[in-house]
Design an enzyme around this catalytic site. Structure first.
Site, PDB file in Angstrom:
ATOM      1  N   LEU A 167     -20.633   1.456  -5.301  1.00  0.00           N
ATOM      2  CA  LEU A 167     -21.864   1.129  -5.998  1.00  0.00           C
ATOM      3  C   LEU A 167     -23.036   0.978  -5.034  1.00  0.00           C
ATOM      4  O   LEU A 167     -24.183   1.291  -5.387  1.00  0.00           O
ATOM      5  CB  LEU A 167     -21.674  -0.163  -6.792  1.00  0.00           C
ATOM      6  N   LEU A 168     -22.752   0.514  -3.811  1.00  0.00           N
ATOM      7  CA  LEU A 168     -23.799   0.277  -2.819  1.00  0.00           C
ATOM      8  C   LEU A 168     -23.914   1.415  -1.802  1.00  0.00           C
ATOM      9  O   LEU A 168     -24.603   1.279  -0.798  1.00  0.00           O
ATOM     10  CB  LEU A 168     -23.519  -1.039  -2.087  1.00  0.00           C
ATOM     11  N   GLY A 169     -23.244   2.517  -2.081  1.00  0.00           N
ATOM     12  CA  GLY A 169     -23.224   3.624  -1.127  1.00  0.00           C
ATOM     13  C   GLY A 169     -24.152   4.773  -1.472  1.00  0.00           C
ATOM     14  O   GLY A 169     -23.925   5.904  -1.044  1.00  0.00           O
ATOM     15  N   GLY A 170     -25.196   4.504  -2.253  1.00  0.00           N
ATOM     16  CA  GLY A 170     -26.121   5.570  -2.637  1.00  0.00           C
ATOM     17  C   GLY A 170     -25.632   6.364  -3.824  1.00  0.00           C
ATOM     18  O   GLY A 170     -25.900   7.566  -3.939  1.00  0.00           O
TER      19      GLY A 170
ATOM     20  N   SER B  46     -13.996  -4.441   0.001  1.00  0.00           N
ATOM     21  CA  SER B  46     -14.913  -3.727  -0.903  1.00  0.00           C
ATOM     22  C   SER B  46     -16.372  -3.982  -0.544  1.00  0.00           C
ATOM     23  O   SER B  46     -17.175  -4.374  -1.390  1.00  0.00           O
ATOM     24  CB  SER B  46     -14.654  -4.107  -2.361  1.00  0.00           C
ATOM     25  N   PRO B  47     -16.760  -3.740   0.713  1.00  0.00           N
ATOM     26  CA  PRO B  47     -18.143  -4.039   1.127  1.00  0.00           C
ATOM     27  C   PRO B  47     -19.183  -3.180   0.421  1.00  0.00           C
ATOM     28  O   PRO B  47     -20.356  -3.567   0.361  1.00  0.00           O
ATOM     29  CB  PRO B  47     -18.122  -3.763   2.630  1.00  0.00           C
ATOM     30  N   LEU B  48     -18.772  -2.020  -0.117  1.00  0.00           N
ATOM     31  CA  LEU B  48     -19.700  -1.173  -0.870  1.00  0.00           C
ATOM     32  C   LEU B  48     -19.476  -1.307  -2.374  1.00  0.00           C
ATOM     33  O   LEU B  48     -20.038  -0.541  -3.153  1.00  0.00           O
ATOM     34  CB  LEU B  48     -19.561   0.297  -0.448  1.00  0.00           C
TER      35      LEU B  48
ATOM     36  N   TYR C 197       0.832  -1.201   0.000  1.00  0.00           N
ATOM     37  CA  TYR C 197       0.000   0.000   0.000  1.00  0.00           C
ATOM     38  C   TYR C 197       0.874   1.262   0.000  1.00  0.00           C
ATOM     39  O   TYR C 197       1.886   1.329   0.692  1.00  0.00           O
ATOM     40  CB  TYR C 197      -0.943   0.021   1.195  1.00  0.00           C
TER      41      TYR C 197
END
Length: 333
Positions: free
Chosen positions: A222-225, A216-218, A53
Site C-alpha cells: 500500500l505504501l510502495g507507490g 509489513s513496512p509497506l 514458512y
C-alpha cells in the site's frame, strides 16, 4: 550499510532485515540464493525466517532453502545473524495439531528448535522468536525451556512477535524473577499506515530494552507507490488483490494514499523507500523486515538506509498519517 545494537544486547545487526517468507512459495531456491548473496554483498547481516514458512504441504521449506545456502560455504553462516520462529502447527495436514505439536510448551519448543536446526543445517540459532502469544503456557515454563537451549548452545537470544505491550512486560518480569535474560526483540506490524504499535507495544519494548523489528513496512504494498503503478500498469497481481485492494476500495484510504504519493513525489523520492526510511527515524526501531522477490526490490530497500528525510517531509507524513500521539496521553486524556 548501517548497523545498530539489537535492543539491549551487544549483538550488531543491519538496519535492514532480510525477510524470507517469499522463499519457496514465490521465489525458487536459486532465486532465493541470489537474493541472500546480494543482501550479504550489500552488508545486510540480519536474516529472518520462521519454521512454518513455505506453508501448507511445504512448511519448513524456507528454512531448508536457507540451509542449502549456508551449505555453499563462503562464511555465509558466520556472517549471518539468523532469526527464526516457533509456534505454528507444523503438520502438513493442517489443523487441528496433534497435541504438543504447536505453541510454546517446553516439549514443543524442544522439538521445534531441533527440527529448525536440521532444516537450517546449523548448530545454533542466534535469535529464537515466539511467533505468537501462547495463552495456555506460563512464562516460567517457556523461560525454563529457553534457558536449557541457551545452556546447550542451540540458541543465543529469545524474541517475540505479535505480542502486546503487557505480554512483553509479563514475559520479562517472569524472566527477571528467574534470572533469565528475557526477550530482546519484538516483531510487530508497524508502518506509516498502521501506527497503533506506538500506543503500548513500542513503549513497552523500549522500557524493557527490546529492539523493535517492524514487519509489513509497506503494508502489503500500500505504501510502495501502488496508485502510480496502477496508472502505469506496472503493479503486481499481489498489489491488486488482498489487503491492498480491500484498503483501496475505501475512498478515504485511497485519497490518503494519493496524498502520500503526491507528497513523496514533490520531494522526488520513491514511496517505498520513504516508508522504510521513516521507520528508521522512529525511536526504538532496529530495522524493518523487507521481503524482496527480486534483486531490484532489495536494492531499493538498501537505498532507504542512507535516505535523509527533511523535516518538512517528516511533518507532511505525520499530517497524512497521524499517529495516535504520545503514550499514555493519547488515550488517557
Amino acid at each position: 550499510m548501517e548497523y545498530t545494537q539489537l535492543g539491549r544486547t551487544g549483538l550488531k545487526v543491519s538496519r535492514i532485515v532480510l525477510g524470507t517468507m517469499n522463499f519457496g512459495p514465490h521465489t525458487d531456491e536459486a532465486g532465493s540464493h541470489r537474493i541472500m548473496d546480494a543482501a550479504l554483498d550489500a552488508g545486510v547481516n540480519f536474516l529472518d525466517t520462521a519454521n512454518v514458512y513455505g506453508f501448507g504441504e511445504n512448511k519448513g521449506r524456507t528454512e531448508e532453502i536457507i540451509g542449502s545456502w549456508f551449505a555453499k560455504g563462503g562464511a555465509r553462516r558466520d556472517k549471518t545473524v539468523l532469526a527464526t520462529k516457533v509456534y505454528a502447527n507444523m503438520s502438513p495436514a493442517g489443523p487441528p495439531a496433534w497435541p504438543n505439536h504447536d505453541k510454546l510448551s517446553a516439549l514443543n519448543i524442544r522439538r521445534a528448535v531441533d527440527a529448525s536446526l536440521r532444516r537450517l543445517g546449523t548448530d545454533h540459532i542466534d535469535l529464537y522468536q515466539f511467533h505468537h502469544v501462547d495463552r495456555d503456557t506460563p512464562w516460567d515454563e517457556i523461560w525454563q525451556a529457553v534457558d536449557v537451549l541457551v545452556q546447550q548452545g542451540k540458541i543465543l537470544y529469545a524474541g517475540s512477535s505479535n505480542h502486546a505491550g503487557w505480554h512483553i512486560a509479563r514475559a520479562n518480569e517472569a524472566a527477571a524473577r528467574r534470572g533469565s535474560y528475557g526477550l530482546v526483540s519484538e516483531q510487530c506490524l508497524y508502518n506509516l499506515f498502521e501506527r497503533r504499535a506506538e500506543m503500548e507495544v513500542i513503549p513497552a519494548a523500549r522500557g524493557y530494552g527490546l529492539g523493535v523489528i517492524p514487519w509489513s513496512p509497506l503494508h502489503a504494498g500500500l505504501l510502495g507507490g501502488v496508485l502510480r503503478k496502477q496508472r502505469e500498469g506496472t503493479g503486481s497481481a499481489r498489489s491488486a488483490s488482498g489487503r491492498t485492494a480491500d484498503a483501496l476500495a475505501r475512498p478515504a484510504v485511497r485519497a490518503q494514499i494519493q496524498s502520500y504519493e503526491d507528497l513523496v513525489g514533490e520531494h522526488g523520492l520513491e514511496p517505498g523507500e520513504v516508508a522504510l526510511a521513516w521507520l528508521l527515524t522512529r525511536p526504538g526501531v532496529t530495522g524493518p523486515i523487507v521481503g524482496p522477490r527480486t534483486a531490484e526490490q532489495l536494492a531499493s530497500a538498501v537505498r532507504a538506509v542512507g535516505l535523509e528525510l527533511p523535516a518538512e517531509l517528516l511533518a507532511g507524513l505525520d499530517a497524512v498519517f497521524p499517529g495516535p500521539g504520545p503514550s499514555p496521553e493519547a488515550f488517557a486524556w
